[in-house]
Design a protein around this motif. Structure first.
Motif, PDB file in Angstrom:
ATOM      1  N   ALA A  15      35.508  45.394  55.319  1.00  0.00           N
ATOM      2  CA  ALA A  15      36.599  44.993  56.220  1.00  0.00           C
ATOM      3  C   ALA A  15      37.917  44.907  55.450  1.00  0.00           C
ATOM      4  O   ALA A  15      38.966  45.350  55.932  1.00  0.00           O
ATOM      5  CB  ALA A  15      36.264  43.658  56.876  1.00  0.00           C
ATOM      6  N   ASN A  16      37.845  44.363  54.228  1.00  0.00           N
ATOM      7  CA  ASN A  16      39.067  44.248  53.438  1.00  0.00           C
ATOM      8  C   ASN A  16      39.612  45.616  53.036  1.00  0.00           C
ATOM      9  O   ASN A  16      40.823  45.825  53.033  1.00  0.00           O
ATOM     10  CB  ASN A  16      38.825  43.390  52.192  1.00  0.00           C
ATOM     11  CG  ASN A  16      38.873  41.903  52.527  1.00  0.00           C
ATOM     12  OD1 ASN A  16      39.640  41.493  53.400  1.00  0.00           O
ATOM     13  ND2 ASN A  16      38.057  41.109  51.856  1.00  0.00           N
ATOM     14  N   ASP A  24      47.761  46.383  53.730  1.00  0.00           N
ATOM     15  CA  ASP A  24      47.734  44.915  53.680  1.00  0.00           C
ATOM     16  C   ASP A  24      47.494  44.455  52.233  1.00  0.00           C
ATOM     17  O   ASP A  24      46.396  44.572  51.694  1.00  0.00           O
ATOM     18  CB  ASP A  24      46.614  44.422  54.598  1.00  0.00           C
ATOM     19  CG  ASP A  24      46.540  42.899  54.654  1.00  0.00           C
ATOM     20  OD1 ASP A  24      47.032  42.227  53.723  1.00  0.00           O
ATOM     21  OD2 ASP A  24      45.963  42.398  55.629  1.00  0.00           O
ATOM     22  N   GLN A  25      48.551  43.927  51.618  1.00  0.00           N
ATOM     23  CA  GLN A  25      48.485  43.543  50.213  1.00  0.00           C
ATOM     24  C   GLN A  25      47.549  42.350  49.995  1.00  0.00           C
ATOM     25  O   GLN A  25      46.882  42.253  48.973  1.00  0.00           O
ATOM     26  CB  GLN A  25      49.886  43.200  49.720  1.00  0.00           C
ATOM     27  CG  GLN A  25      50.166  43.768  48.347  1.00  0.00           C
ATOM     28  CD  GLN A  25      51.654  43.835  48.037  1.00  0.00           C
ATOM     29  OE1 GLN A  25      52.409  44.532  48.699  1.00  0.00           O
ATOM     30  NE2 GLN A  25      52.085  43.104  47.039  1.00  0.00           N
ATOM     31  N   ALA A  26      47.510  41.439  50.972  1.00  0.00           N
ATOM     32  CA  ALA A  26      46.617  40.277  50.855  1.00  0.00           C
ATOM     33  C   ALA A  26      45.152  40.725  50.823  1.00  0.00           C
ATOM     34  O   ALA A  26      44.321  40.140  50.131  1.00  0.00           O
ATOM     35  CB  ALA A  26      46.857  39.311  52.011  1.00  0.00           C
ATOM     36  N   ALA A  27      44.874  41.796  51.552  1.00  0.00           N
ATOM     37  CA  ALA A  27      43.499  42.317  51.564  1.00  0.00           C
ATOM     38  C   ALA A  27      43.154  42.904  50.200  1.00  0.00           C
ATOM     39  O   ALA A  27      42.032  42.759  49.713  1.00  0.00           O
ATOM     40  CB  ALA A  27      43.338  43.370  52.658  1.00  0.00           C
ATOM     41  N   LEU A  28      44.133  43.561  49.574  1.00  0.00           N
ATOM     42  CA  LEU A  28      43.883  44.094  48.238  1.00  0.00           C
ATOM     43  C   LEU A  28      43.605  42.938  47.273  1.00  0.00           C
ATOM     44  O   LEU A  28      42.741  43.024  46.410  1.00  0.00           O
ATOM     45  CB  LEU A  28      45.058  44.931  47.737  1.00  0.00           C
ATOM     46  CG  LEU A  28      44.780  45.638  46.397  1.00  0.00           C
ATOM     47  CD1 LEU A  28      43.752  46.752  46.556  1.00  0.00           C
ATOM     48  CD2 LEU A  28      46.030  46.186  45.757  1.00  0.00           C
ATOM     49  N   ARG A  29      44.340  41.867  47.455  1.00  0.00           N
ATOM     50  CA  ARG A  29      44.107  40.685  46.621  1.00  0.00           C
ATOM     51  C   ARG A  29      42.674  40.183  46.795  1.00  0.00           C
ATOM     52  O   ARG A  29      41.989  39.834  45.834  1.00  0.00           O
ATOM     53  CB  ARG A  29      45.117  39.590  46.993  1.00  0.00           C
ATOM     54  CG  ARG A  29      44.880  38.251  46.297  1.00  0.00           C
ATOM     55  CD  ARG A  29      45.223  38.400  44.829  1.00  0.00           C
ATOM     56  NE  ARG A  29      44.615  37.368  44.001  1.00  0.00           N
ATOM     57  CZ  ARG A  29      45.302  36.365  43.447  1.00  0.00           C
ATOM     58  NH1 ARG A  29      46.585  36.243  43.659  1.00  0.00           N
ATOM     59  NH2 ARG A  29      44.694  35.503  42.665  1.00  0.00           N
ATOM     60  N   ALA A  30      42.218  40.184  48.041  1.00  0.00           N
ATOM     61  CA  ALA A  30      40.850  39.729  48.313  1.00  0.00           C
ATOM     62  C   ALA A  30      39.831  40.668  47.670  1.00  0.00           C
ATOM     63  O   ALA A  30      38.836  40.223  47.082  1.00  0.00           O
ATOM     64  CB  ALA A  30      40.625  39.629  49.822  1.00  0.00           C
ATOM     65  N   ASP A  33      39.917  39.926  43.981  1.00  0.00           N
ATOM     66  CA  ASP A  33      39.250  38.677  43.600  1.00  0.00           C
ATOM     67  C   ASP A  33      37.734  38.819  43.558  1.00  0.00           C
ATOM     68  O   ASP A  33      37.080  38.208  42.727  1.00  0.00           O
ATOM     69  CB  ASP A  33      39.639  37.556  44.582  1.00  0.00           C
ATOM     70  CG  ASP A  33      41.060  37.052  44.315  1.00  0.00           C
ATOM     71  OD1 ASP A  33      41.592  37.342  43.230  1.00  0.00           O
ATOM     72  OD2 ASP A  33      41.624  36.381  45.193  1.00  0.00           O
ATOM     73  N   THR A  34      37.181  39.630  44.445  1.00  0.00           N
ATOM     74  CA  THR A  34      35.722  39.720  44.471  1.00  0.00           C
ATOM     75  C   THR A  34      35.181  40.809  43.551  1.00  0.00           C
ATOM     76  O   THR A  34      33.991  40.825  43.272  1.00  0.00           O
ATOM     77  CB  THR A  34      35.200  39.988  45.906  1.00  0.00           C
ATOM     78  OG1 THR A  34      35.926  41.092  46.460  1.00  0.00           O
ATOM     79  CG2 THR A  34      35.388  38.778  46.791  1.00  0.00           C
ATOM     80  N   THR A  35      36.034  41.718  43.100  1.00  0.00           N
ATOM     81  CA  THR A  35      35.477  42.845  42.334  1.00  0.00           C
ATOM     82  C   THR A  35      36.079  43.024  40.936  1.00  0.00           C
ATOM     83  O   THR A  35      35.553  43.811  40.158  1.00  0.00           O
ATOM     84  CB  THR A  35      35.689  44.176  43.105  1.00  0.00           C
ATOM     85  OG1 THR A  35      37.092  44.361  43.358  1.00  0.00           O
ATOM     86  CG2 THR A  35      34.944  44.146  44.431  1.00  0.00           C
ATOM     87  N   ALA A  36      37.161  42.298  40.635  1.00  0.00           N
ATOM     88  CA  ALA A  36      37.864  42.572  39.369  1.00  0.00           C
ATOM     89  C   ALA A  36      36.957  42.388  38.149  1.00  0.00           C
ATOM     90  O   ALA A  36      36.996  43.197  37.219  1.00  0.00           O
ATOM     91  CB  ALA A  36      39.107  41.697  39.255  1.00  0.00           C
TER      92      ALA A  36
ATOM     93  N   PRO B  64      44.384  36.520  33.571  1.00  0.00           N
ATOM     94  CA  PRO B  64      44.951  36.064  34.845  1.00  0.00           C
ATOM     95  C   PRO B  64      46.300  36.715  35.149  1.00  0.00           C
ATOM     96  O   PRO B  64      46.746  36.704  36.290  1.00  0.00           O
ATOM     97  CB  PRO B  64      45.112  34.551  34.666  1.00  0.00           C
ATOM     98  CG  PRO B  64      44.640  34.225  33.304  1.00  0.00           C
ATOM     99  CD  PRO B  64      44.207  35.455  32.597  1.00  0.00           C
ATOM    100  N   ALA B  65      46.940  37.281  34.142  1.00  0.00           N
ATOM    101  CA  ALA B  65      48.249  37.911  34.378  1.00  0.00           C
ATOM    102  C   ALA B  65      48.108  39.274  35.043  1.00  0.00           C
ATOM    103  O   ALA B  65      49.102  39.885  35.415  1.00  0.00           O
ATOM    104  CB  ALA B  65      48.992  38.077  33.058  1.00  0.00           C
TER     105      ALA B  65
END
Lengths: 188, 233
Positions: A15-16, A24-30, A33-36, B64-65
């Motif tokens: 979905a993200n 949607d930049q917030a979705a990329l952030r999500a 966060d889950t895959t980095a 974190p950066a």
């Protein structure tokens, strides 16, 4: 196999990615966060250099940003898709930085590394153990070659050169290894 | 290569494609088969899934950066290189959390690049712009490889009791000092022989504020206030 948490995570990721495709930049952030951590691990493995891996990881998410529209949830798991981008970007870096000569050694070190498992999905841990066990069960040479293909992105001809064996010999090792690997994974 | 007919061979071919072992005509054939044969395509995908756990086996947290850096780069094209230099710097040279935080602020606040100051120069001259429009520092550098002379002009630098020190950061990421430069006007830096080769395309020039004493220093003690990538023209 109970895989509810894993499939819920997957759905969320799908979905993200669909939202990322719409800018949607917030979705990329999500997604980040889950895959980095996972993708950073891949970049680090392949580049062998923390600083380079962080550069590569930036490129990976910029590619995800550009290409999310091409992700097809029917065809591939989002993690497989993301890993392929991370792996390819890291391999490109590696090739551009001309460090293929010692690659088989780096690949050889991979299984010995017993890095801690992510606590989140036990299912993934089980799978990880299985493919590592199955790789371990292979003869040394096909194991070595398959690992180098995955982690270092070497093709048959590059592997043959790195391992100093004729191409035909290498291919037959790898094919036997792959068939054996599949048998092991399916049996487990 | 004949069309694979034995199921085991087809399976191995799918695995070879998934792993990226094939090249040239072999790869082209396998790709065509993947497009034309849904069963084969599914087999390739199944192999991708089998290898997937290898991807997940080595989780490790990036700095974190990193997200602020990505976010910045999403904001618009340009300034990627000096931005990268800043981040590299942070990872390589800065241990202090406070400094890291201040640099993170720089990363986030760094605006889109201002119009580049063009430094007209003869062929093979190396130029770099350090910093951008609203960044704390803005400098322009040109380098003439024939004479080994680097000219750097401070367009804008914040007030400081410390002195601006110029660094070159080649591909290995390790900053080497090229000495102190003037806080305004043009400084002519005679680059010593070992450092000349470092002034090549893709290397980064950066400025930090350092104490006057002991320059050139072995390593920077603070975050760069301006950085830019070298390009050969």
């Amino acid at each position: 196999m109970v895989d509810t948490p894993a499939s819920a995570n997957r759905e969320r990721l799908v979905a993200n990615l669909a939202r990322v495709a719409k800018g949607d930049q917030a979705a990329l952030r999500a997604v980040y966060d889950t895959t980095a951590a996972k993708l950073f691990g891949v970049c680090l493995r392949i580049s062998g250099d923390r600083e380079a891996a962080e550069d590569i990881l930036q490129k990976v998410y910029l590619k995800v940003w550009d290409r999310a529209g091409r992700f097809d949830a029917e065809r591939a798991s989002p993690i497989t898709w993301l890993c392929a981008i991370a792996r390819n970007t890291a391999i490109d870096w590696r090739r551009a930085n001309g460090s293929t000569a010692h690659l088989p050694e780096s690949a050889a070190a991979i299984v010995e590394d017993d890095s801690p498992l992510a606590p989140e999905v036990i299912d993934a841990a089980t799978q990880r153990a299985r493919i590592f066990d199955c790789l371990d069960a292979l003869d040394e040479r096909p194991r070595h070659a398959i690992r180098a293909a995955f982690f270092d992105g070497l093709t048959y001809s590059q592997l043959a050169e790195a391992m100093a064996v004729p191409l035909g010999t290498l291919k037959s090792w790898v094919r036997r290894g792959l068939i054996q690997l599949k048998g092991c994974l399916d049996d487990a | 290569m004949p069309e694979p007919i034995i199921p085991e061979e087809r399976d191995a071919l799918a695995a070879e494609l998934a792993l990226g072992l094939l090249e040239g005509e072999e790869r082209a054939l396998a790709m065509r088969l993947r497009l034309s044969d849904p069963d084969f395509a599914a087999t390739v995908d199944a192999w991708g899934k089998r290898f997937e756990p290898l991807c997940a086996g080595f989780e490790e947290q990036p700095s974190p950066a990193l997200w602020p850096a990505i976010e910045h780069r999403l904001g618009g094209p340009g300034e990627r290189d000096s931005h990268r230099a800043l981040r590299r710097w942070r990872i390589g040279a800065i241990a202090s959390g406070a400094l890291a935080a201040s640099l993170a602020a720089v990363l986030v606040l760094r605006p889109a690049p201002a119009p580049v100051e063009i430094v007209r120069a003869p062929d093979r001259t190396v130029i770099a712009q350090l910093g951008s429009g609203d960044a704390p520092g803005l400098l322009a550098a040109s380098y003439d490889p024939a004479g080994g002379v680097l000219r750097i002009r401070a367009v804008r630098l914040p007030d400081s009791k410390l002195a601006p020190e110029l660094w070159v950061i080649p591909a290995d990421g390790v900053p080497r000092s090229l000495g102190l430069v003037a806080a305004d006007g043009v400084t002519r830096v005679v680059v010593d022989a070992p450092h000349r080769a470092l002034l090549s395309d893709g290397a980064t020039l950066a400025i930090t504020f350092e104490p006057h004493d002991g320059a050139p220093h072995k390593a920077p003690s603070s975050a760069p206030i301006a950085a830019g990538k070298i390009s050969t023209i």
